[in-house]
Design an enzyme around this catalytic site. Structure first.
Site: not given
Lengths: 304, 304
Positions: B101, B177, B245
Site C-alpha cells: 500500500t 487501496k 502509516k
C-alpha cells in the site's frame, strides 16, 4: 380492558415513520387512533380507516398503549407533560412507548416522572427506515420494567422484526441507540470524505462503490447512502440535521462524563458545516456534496 | 519462456501474507522461489517444498513474474533498485507485481522507472488477511498496462478470489487501496471510540456487539475487530502502526492536493496516541484499549 380484548393504541406523530408504524398496528388488528400537529396527516390516516384525534390528550384518553414517534426529547416531553399532553388523560396502568433518540439521562427522567403518576414507560428507540416501519419490520432497542414490556408487547410485536430487550431500566435503550448513532454518524461522514476524495483523484466513483462494498472498508452506511451521491439525488430520506442533533447528544454525554470522543467530534463538525452551507434538511449524504463544493471537486449531478 | 511452460515466480517477502501467497502459487503448479530478510522464513518455505534465494536479485534471476509482498514504498523501492535488487537480474519482458500500500504518485514513479528498463510493472495492492492469502482468495486492486496484466495473470489467478482491473496506469490500484484504507482506519477508530464509550456507560459490550452488527451502525471493521476487544486479545493480526502509516499517507496526499480530510485526521491521531502509549505493534483493536486506559474504563481482559 378485558384480558381478551385487543388493546387500543394511540400513535402520536404521523410522519414517515409514525404513519407506517400506525398502519402496521392496524394490520395486526389493533384499534389505532392517530394524532399529529399536521391536520392533513391525521386526515390521511383517517382516510386509510384509522381514527383521528386533535391532541395527544384526546388520543390517549381511551388508549392502553401510546406510541410516541417524534424526533427528540423536547417533543417527547411536550407530548407527555405539555398542554393537552398524554399525562392529562392516560389511564393508570397504561404504557407510553417512546421511540425518539435522546440522551439516556433524559429518558430516565421522563420515565421516572411518568411512572410516579402510575403509568408505565418503555424506552424504545427504533432503527430502520420508513419502508421497514410500514412493513412492521423495525428494529426496536427497548428497556423498561417487566410491566411496561408486558403492556407494550402487542404493539411491539406488530411494529418490530427484531426486538432487543436491553434491561429493566429506561435509559438502556437510549444508550444503545446513541452508540449506534455515534457509529452511523461517523460512517456517513467518513463515506462522504472518502467518496469526495476519490472523485478528487479522478477515480470512477461507481467503481469505488463496487470495490469498497466488497472490501474491508465497507460500512452499512457507505453501502446505503453513497448511491445517493452516485445518483446526485439528495432528496431527504434522513436529513443532515438529524445527525447534527444525534452527534450533538453524543458530545454532551461524553463531555459530561469527561470522555474524549475526537472521531465523532470531527464527524459532527462536518454535519454542522453541511447544515451551515444550507443543506440541513437535505439527505445526510449531502456531507459528500459539501466536501465536493469546498474543494471544487465534481460529483454526479452537481454543476461544474 | 516457451508459451506452454508454467511461468516461474519469485516471491519477495515471506511474512504472514507473502508466505501464504507463495504457497497458493505453488498449489497452482507454479515454480516458486522465495526470498526474505529472515533466513528462517526462507528455510520454512524450502521445508514446504519451495525454492529459496538469498537476495531479491538471486530470486528474480530466472523469474517470469516477481511478486513483492512488503509493507511500504521504501521497502518496495529497495527490493527493486537497491543493492542486490530485482532490477539487477530480472529478464526484459518479465513483470514485477507490487502489493504494498503506497501513495499513488510513488507507485507511478516506481512503475515508470522500471518500465524504462524494459520490464513491466503491475500496481496491485491486496486486501484480505493471512488466511485468505493462504487460500489464494485475496482481493487484488490492480492497474497497469495490458502487457503487465497479461504477463502477471497466472500469478493473479492463483492468488486472488477477486481481481479488480482498475485501469492502464500504475497508481490507480494504489489510489483505490488508499480510499479503502481511509475508510478502514476511520472505522477501526470509530469502533474503538464507540465500544469504549459504551463500556463507560456500563453497557454489556457483548450485547452492544450483537445489536450493532445487526444495525445501521455496523461496519466490516467493527464486526471483524471488536471480537478482539470482547476477548481482551490484542495479539497482532494487523498492527496499529499499519494504520499510522496508511492514514499518514492519506494525510500527505490530501494536504498536497489541498483537500481537507478532518475525519481521517482525527482517526490518525487516535492510532498515533495508541502507538505512542506503547501499543504500536499490537493488534489495531488496541485503539479501544487506549480509549479505555485514558478514561479509566474497564474492558474485558484489562486490569481494574
Amino acid at each position: 380492558m378485558p384480558e381478551t380484548a385487543k388493546p387500543r393504541v394511540a400513535v402520536i406523530g404521523l410522519g414517515s415513520m409514525g404513519f407506517g408504524m400506525a398502519m402496521s398496528l392496524r394490520r395486526a388488528g389493533l384499534e389505532v387512533t392517530g394524532c399529529d400537529v399536521s391536520a392533513d396527516s391525521v386526515k390521511r390516516f383517517v382516510a386509510e380507516g384509522g381514527k383521528g384525534a386533535a391532541t395527544p390528550a384526546e388520543a390517549a384518553k381511551s388508549a392502553d398503549i401510546v406510541v410516541s414517534v417524534v424526533v427528540n426529547a423536547a417533543q417527547t416531553e411536550t407530548i407527555l407533560f405539555g398542554k393537552d399532553g398524554v399525562a392529562e388523560t392516560l389511564a393508570k396502568g397504561a404504557v407510553f412507548i417512546s421511540s425518539a433518540t435522546m440522551d439516556p439521562d433524559v429518558a430516565r427522567r421522563l420515565a421516572k416522572q411518568l411512572e410516579e403518576t402510575g403509568r408505565h414507560y418503555l424506552d424504545a428507540p427504533i432503527s430502520g427506515g420508513a419502508q421497514r416501519a410500514a412493513q412492521g419490520e423495525l428494529t426496536i432497542l427497548a428497556s423498561g420494567s417487566p410491566a411496561a414490556f408486558s403492556k407494550a408487547r402487542p404493539a411491539l410485536d406488530a411494529m418490530a422484526a427484531k426486538l432487543y430487550e436491553l434491561g429493566d431500566d429506561a435509559g438502556q435503550g437510549a444508550a444503545f441507540k446513541m452508540i449506534n448513532q455515534l457509529l452511523a454518524g461517523v460512517h456517513i461522514a467518513a463515506a462522504s470524505e472518502a467518496i469526495a476524495f476519490a472523485a478528487k483523484q479522478g477515480l470512477d466513483i461507481r467503481k469505488v462503490y463496487e470495490v469498497i462494498t466488497a472490501s474491508a472498508g465497507n460500512s452499512w452506511m457507505f453501502e446505503n447512502r453513497m448511491p445517493h451521491v452516485l445518483d446526485g439525488d439528495y432528496a431527504p430520506r434522513s436529513a443532515v440535521d438529524i445527525f447534527v442533533k444525534d452527534l450533538g447528544i453524543i458530545q454532551d454525554m461524553a463531555r459530561s462524563q469527561k470522555f474524549p470522543v475526537p472521531v465523532s467530534a470531527a464527524a459532527l463538525q462536518m454535519f454542522l458545516m453541511t447544515s451551515a452551507a444550507g443543506m440541513g434538511r437535505d439527505d445526510d449524504a449531502s456531507v459528500a456534496r459539501m466536501y465536493a463544493k469546498v474543494t471544487g471537486t465534481r460529483l454526479p449531478g452537481e454543476p461544474k
